[in-house]
Design a protein around this motif. Structure first.
Motif, short mmCIF file in Angstrom:
data_model
loop_
_atom_site.label_atom_id
_atom_site.label_comp_id
_atom_site.label_asym_id
_atom_site.label_seq_id
_atom_site.Cartn_x
_atom_site.Cartn_y
_atom_site.Cartn_z
N ILE A 70 0.88 -1.16 0.00
CA ILE A 70 0.00 0.00 0.00
C ILE A 70 0.92 1.21 0.00
N GLY A 71 0.80 2.03 -1.02
CA GLY A 71 1.74 3.12 -1.25
C GLY A 71 1.59 4.31 -0.31
N VAL A 72 2.57 5.20 -0.37
CA VAL A 72 2.62 6.41 0.43
C VAL A 72 1.37 7.26 0.16
N GLY A 73 0.67 7.62 1.21
CA GLY A 73 -0.49 8.51 1.09
C GLY A 73 -1.68 7.95 0.34
N SER A 74 -1.76 6.65 0.21
CA SER A 74 -2.85 6.04 -0.57
C SER A 74 -4.24 6.45 -0.11
N PHE A 75 -4.42 6.59 1.18
CA PHE A 75 -5.72 6.95 1.74
C PHE A 75 -5.60 8.22 2.59
N LEU A 76 -4.70 9.08 2.22
CA LEU A 76 -4.39 10.30 2.97
C LEU A 76 -5.65 11.13 3.23
N ASN A 77 -5.89 11.43 4.50
CA ASN A 77 -7.00 12.28 4.94
C ASN A 77 -8.38 11.76 4.57
N CYS A 78 -8.54 10.46 4.48
CA CYS A 78 -9.87 9.87 4.24
C CYS A 78 -10.58 9.75 5.58
N THR A 79 -11.16 10.83 6.02
CA THR A 79 -11.77 10.86 7.35
C THR A 79 -13.01 9.99 7.45
N GLU A 80 -13.65 9.66 6.31
CA GLU A 80 -14.83 8.80 6.32
C GLU A 80 -14.47 7.33 6.54
N LEU A 81 -13.21 6.98 6.32
CA LEU A 81 -12.76 5.60 6.42
C LEU A 81 -12.77 5.15 7.87
N THR A 82 -13.55 4.08 8.17
CA THR A 82 -13.63 3.59 9.54
C THR A 82 -13.07 2.18 9.68
N SER A 83 -12.97 1.44 8.56
CA SER A 83 -12.54 0.05 8.64
C SER A 83 -11.78 -0.34 7.36
N VAL A 84 -10.67 -1.05 7.54
CA VAL A 84 -9.87 -1.54 6.42
C VAL A 84 -9.57 -3.01 6.65
N THR A 85 -9.81 -3.82 5.63
CA THR A 85 -9.41 -5.21 5.67
C THR A 85 -8.27 -5.36 4.67
N ILE A 86 -7.15 -5.89 5.14
CA ILE A 86 -5.96 -6.04 4.30
C ILE A 86 -5.66 -7.53 4.16
#
Length: 105
Positions: A70-86
């Protein structure tokens, strides 16, 4: 001479951008290994949605790629993001990949 160099720079940049990036399910991937090698990609950017799932593999065209990072800043400032499955195959999460994702728990 300057016009030729400018044309070559634009042409090569266009080829590089179109040949290495693709988007599936809102996630943009960058190819990190050439065909003929192990086919791998990194997550370049993703949607700022509530939930994101990073898969182990993605298929683009006729090629299946392993998602390795997962690259640098891929989800930068995604304040809506509450859950990530990797997925298990992801080996690297770069610096600031999820920086500013204040909704993550």
């Amino acid at each position: 001479m300057k016009k030729v160099l400018l044309f070559l720079a634009i042409f090569c940049g266009t080829l590089m951008a179109s040949a290495t990036d693709f988007t599936i399910d809102g996630i943009t991937y960058t190819i990190t290994a050439s065909p003929g090698d192990t086919h791998t990609v990194l997550v370049k950017s993703g949607p700022c949605s509530e939930f994101v799932e990073i898969p182990a593999t993605v298929t683009y065209g006729d090629v299946t790629y392993d998602v390795k990072s997962i690259g640098v800043g891929s989800f930068l400032n995604c304040t809506e993001l509450t859950s990530v499955t990797i997925a298990e195959g992801v080996e690297i999460i770069a610096v600031s990949a999820f920086q500013g994702c204040t909704g993550l728990t």
